[in-house]
Design a protein around this motif. Structure first.
Motif, PDB file in Angstrom:
ATOM      1  N   GLN A   7       0.875  -1.174   0.000  1.00 35.41           N
ATOM      2  CA  GLN A   7       0.000   0.000   0.000  1.00 35.41           C
ATOM      3  C   GLN A   7       0.910   1.220   0.000  1.00 35.41           C
ATOM      4  O   GLN A   7       1.765   1.349   0.876  1.00 35.41           O
ATOM      5  CB  GLN A   7      -0.865   0.015   1.263  1.00 35.41           C
ATOM      6  CG  GLN A   7      -1.996  -0.989   1.245  1.00 35.41           C
ATOM      7  CD  GLN A   7      -3.020  -0.653   0.174  1.00 35.41           C
ATOM      8  OE1 GLN A   7      -3.151  -1.383  -0.789  1.00 35.41           O
ATOM      9  NE2 GLN A   7      -3.720   0.424   0.324  1.00 35.41           N
ATOM     10  N   ASP A  14       0.600   9.215  -7.596  1.00 34.88           N
ATOM     11  CA  ASP A  14      -0.163   8.244  -8.368  1.00 34.88           C
ATOM     12  C   ASP A  14       0.517   8.092  -9.730  1.00 34.88           C
ATOM     13  O   ASP A  14       1.121   9.036 -10.238  1.00 34.88           O
ATOM     14  CB  ASP A  14      -1.597   8.728  -8.581  1.00 34.88           C
ATOM     15  CG  ASP A  14      -2.397   8.706  -7.287  1.00 34.88           C
ATOM     16  OD1 ASP A  14      -2.133   7.838  -6.436  1.00 34.88           O
ATOM     17  OD2 ASP A  14      -3.289   9.560  -7.137  1.00 34.88           O
ATOM     18  N   CYS A  15       0.379   6.921 -10.325  1.00 37.79           N
ATOM     19  CA  CYS A  15       1.034   6.699 -11.612  1.00 37.79           C
ATOM     20  C   CYS A  15       0.202   7.254 -12.766  1.00 37.79           C
ATOM     21  O   CYS A  15      -1.025   7.164 -12.752  1.00 37.79           O
ATOM     22  CB  CYS A  15       1.282   5.206 -11.814  1.00 37.79           C
ATOM     23  SG  CYS A  15       2.286   4.900 -13.272  1.00 37.79           S
ATOM     24  N   GLY A  18      -2.429   5.049 -14.741  1.00 39.28           N
ATOM     25  CA  GLY A  18      -3.745   4.746 -14.176  1.00 39.28           C
ATOM     26  C   GLY A  18      -3.770   3.486 -13.334  1.00 39.28           C
ATOM     27  O   GLY A  18      -4.783   3.158 -12.742  1.00 39.28           O
ATOM     28  N   ASP A  20      -3.345   1.153 -10.179  1.00 45.56           N
ATOM     29  CA  ASP A  20      -3.418   1.480  -8.758  1.00 45.56           C
ATOM     30  C   ASP A  20      -2.665   0.476  -7.891  1.00 45.56           C
ATOM     31  O   ASP A  20      -2.658   0.580  -6.679  1.00 45.56           O
ATOM     32  CB  ASP A  20      -4.867   1.610  -8.292  1.00 45.56           C
ATOM     33  CG  ASP A  20      -5.682   0.358  -8.588  1.00 45.56           C
ATOM     34  OD1 ASP A  20      -5.121  -0.623  -9.090  1.00 45.56           O
ATOM     35  OD2 ASP A  20      -6.889   0.383  -8.310  1.00 45.56           O
ATOM     36  N   CYS A  35       5.097   1.762  -9.727  1.00 47.61           N
ATOM     37  CA  CYS A  35       3.841   1.223 -10.230  1.00 47.61           C
ATOM     38  C   CYS A  35       4.034  -0.255 -10.555  1.00 47.61           C
ATOM     39  O   CYS A  35       4.999  -0.622 -11.222  1.00 47.61           O
ATOM     40  CB  CYS A  35       3.421   1.987 -11.483  1.00 47.61           C
ATOM     41  SG  CYS A  35       1.924   1.328 -12.252  1.00 47.61           S
TER      42      CYS A  35
END
Length: 51
Positions: A7, A14-15, A18, A20, A35
């Motif tokens: 986590q 954020d990458c 897209g 997650d 990522c």
């Protein structure tokens, strides 16, 4: 040492792809994040220096 699913802490980016899913590499006091989809670096966190 190897990358493992993790986590991401809130201060990690954020990458752009897209994805997650995040992977973490712990190296002493530094934890690097990437990522899990495209392996782009998302930043790192030095333990003991979290905001």
């Amino acid at each position: 040492m190897e990358w493992k699913r993790s986590q991401a802490p809130s201060q990690v980016n954020d990458c752009d792809c897209g994805g997650d899913a995040v992977e973490e590499l712990a190296d002493g006091l530094v934890r690097s994040y990437r990522c899990a989809e495209c392996h782009s670096g998302l930043g790192d966190v030095t333990m003991g220096h979290e905001p």
